[in-house]
Motif scaffolding. Structure first.
Motif, short mmCIF file in Angstrom:
data_model
loop_
_atom_site.label_atom_id
_atom_site.label_comp_id
_atom_site.label_asym_id
_atom_site.label_seq_id
_atom_site.Cartn_x
_atom_site.Cartn_y
_atom_site.Cartn_z
N ILE A 255 2.78 -5.33 -4.23
CA ILE A 255 3.60 -4.13 -4.42
C ILE A 255 5.01 -4.59 -4.76
N ASP A 256 5.42 -4.27 -5.99
CA ASP A 256 6.77 -4.61 -6.45
C ASP A 256 7.76 -3.64 -5.81
N VAL A 257 8.63 -4.17 -4.95
CA VAL A 257 9.57 -3.29 -4.25
C VAL A 257 10.96 -3.28 -4.87
N ARG B 264 16.27 -6.15 -2.20
CA ARG B 264 15.30 -5.45 -1.33
C ARG B 264 14.71 -6.40 -0.29
N GLU C 150 15.47 -5.42 3.18
CA GLU C 150 14.57 -4.47 3.83
C GLU C 150 13.25 -5.15 4.21
N LEU D 249 0.46 -4.63 7.83
CA LEU D 249 1.18 -3.42 7.46
C LEU D 249 0.63 -2.93 6.11
N LYS D 250 0.13 -1.72 6.11
CA LYS D 250 -0.45 -1.18 4.88
C LYS D 250 0.24 0.13 4.51
N ILE D 251 0.40 0.33 3.22
CA ILE D 251 0.81 1.63 2.73
C ILE D 251 -0.47 2.35 2.32
N LEU D 252 -0.76 3.45 2.98
CA LEU D 252 -1.97 4.22 2.71
C LEU D 252 -1.59 5.57 2.11
N PRO D 253 -2.42 6.28 1.39
CA PRO D 253 -3.76 5.83 1.03
C PRO D 253 -3.69 4.82 -0.13
N LEU E 104 13.93 3.30 3.76
CA LEU E 104 14.45 3.09 2.40
C LEU E 104 13.39 2.43 1.52
N LEU E 105 12.76 1.40 2.06
CA LEU E 105 11.74 0.66 1.29
C LEU E 105 10.59 1.58 0.89
N HIS E 106 10.13 2.37 1.84
CA HIS E 106 9.00 3.28 1.59
C HIS E 106 9.35 4.30 0.51
N ILE F 284 9.54 2.61 -3.18
CA ILE F 284 8.31 2.21 -3.88
C ILE F 284 7.44 3.39 -4.30
N THR G 156 6.76 3.31 -8.08
CA THR G 156 5.86 2.20 -8.43
C THR G 156 4.42 2.52 -8.03
N LEU G 157 4.27 3.05 -6.82
CA LEU G 157 2.92 3.34 -6.31
C LEU G 157 2.36 4.63 -6.92
N GLY H 75 3.55 10.86 -0.79
CA GLY H 75 2.34 11.25 -0.06
C GLY H 75 1.72 10.07 0.67
N SER H 76 2.39 8.93 0.64
CA SER H 76 1.84 7.74 1.31
C SER H 76 2.34 7.66 2.75
N ALA H 77 1.68 6.81 3.52
CA ALA H 77 2.12 6.58 4.89
C ALA H 77 1.97 5.11 5.23
N LEU H 78 2.80 4.68 6.13
CA LEU H 78 2.86 3.28 6.52
C LEU H 78 2.10 3.13 7.83
#
Lengths: 209, 209
Positions: free
Chosen positions: A172-174, A179, A182, A205-209, B188-190, B193, B196-197, B202-205
């Motif tokens: 995942i390119d942040v 950055r 962070e 640590l995952k970003i879902l979905p 901030l990071l979430h 991205i 990009t995502l 609508g995503s969650a960590l």
């Protein structure tokens, strides 16, 4: 691709394993050559890994600093101009001795400090939020790991993303290298909650979905 | 429990929905009473929610600052000593106008700044890494959301953890209030991205497994 990994610890071994699994060749450099040879043996004897001693000339265009932050800084200073033009992957979390803060200036990051010490190198931050155990496993809860990538050189980031992808994980390119501030905060946070969660550095640590 | 929510935006509505689902009563305070009434109507008319105007006296012991950081700071200054002893939940991400940095001092956090402005209040950081959509949904990929909680008052953190638990989500105690620095970095990071995502907030960590 040919990748040099500086370090022989858990992260060096896990990243080496992932890179070899992705079809790449690695050179492992240890403070003691014997330590590097042990890692190479662990990675398999199919010729895709070779051992060396840190300080020796680096032929590869991609270098992973798979050591603690002070050692990464020392390595960058040791190699100096020899890193110019190379893609250098910083995986460090610059935690203090009590693991409840960072030793870097509050408006900077390990990656930015390393970049300042190696002006010619193309520094990319990656793998600082993935623990060695999950990376070695190559999955968490049957899902690929999220590997966050930060850097100012788009080509370099694309190369790292390709390596991560080849290793079966999700890059995942942040954004820009700043950055990394962070990402290192995330690294600290993830470490800080291991006791509370009882996950013993086995969580991811995952970003879902 | 009786909880006052200051704010009528997406996060105020999502937190209100979760609290009511958890069996708690909420009072929603809006800059305009009509906005608060609209939120209360959306939350359901079973008597567990009531509307008011921001600035009016707060009877509840728990207050959620569900507004942008500048407005949270203004609210804390407006209520002043009236917040003494109250549990005040700060959910803010003090992002700058270009969403690529924070407006707080680099060695601080919104939560710590708010705490400095309200010395008698028991400030807890929570819900700053959960987007409104997922919180309203109450799940991501069929899993409860991870709600990171930071604070210096252990009783206050336990109360917040209970509210999160009642709402069907997973509270994770990340330590003292100074950990809000890392939580806001995660926030901030979430956000950074999302483009990009392509997840459109609508995503969650999640920390897995």
């Amino acid at each position: 691709m040919n990748v040099t990994i500086i370090g022989t610890g858990n992260m060096a071994r896990a990243i080496g394993k992932r890179l070899v699994a992705g079809g790449h060749d690695v050179t492992v450099l240890g403070k003691e050559r014997a330590d590097a040879e042990a890692v190479v043996e662990e990675l398999g004897a199919d010729g895709s890994a070779r051992a060396g001693a840190s300080g020796e000339a680096i032929a590869d265009d991609v270098v992973v600093l798979a050591v603690y932050y002070p050692d990464a800084k020392a390595a960058v200073e040791q190699y100096g101009d020899d890193l110019a033009g190379k893609l250098v992957i910083d995986i460090t979390n610059p935690v203090n001795e009590t693991f409840d803060g960072l030793v870097t200036p509050p408006d900077s990051s390990a990656a930015q400090e390393l970049a300042a010490s190696a002006p010619g190198a193309r520094i990319v931050k990656a793998f600082n939020t993935t623990f060695a155990g999950t990376l070695s496993e190559g999955a968490v809860a049957d899902l690929p790991l999220d590997v966050f990538v930060a850097g100012d050189d788009e080509d370099a980031k694309r190369t790292v993303a390709q390596l991560v992808h080849d290793a079966g994980q999700r890059p995942i390119d942040v954004g820009p290298l700043e950055r990394a501030h962070e990402l290192e905060a995330v690294g600290l946070l993830h470490m800080a909650i291991q006791g509370t969660l009882g996950t013993n550095f086995g969580s991811a640590l995952k970003i879902l979905p």
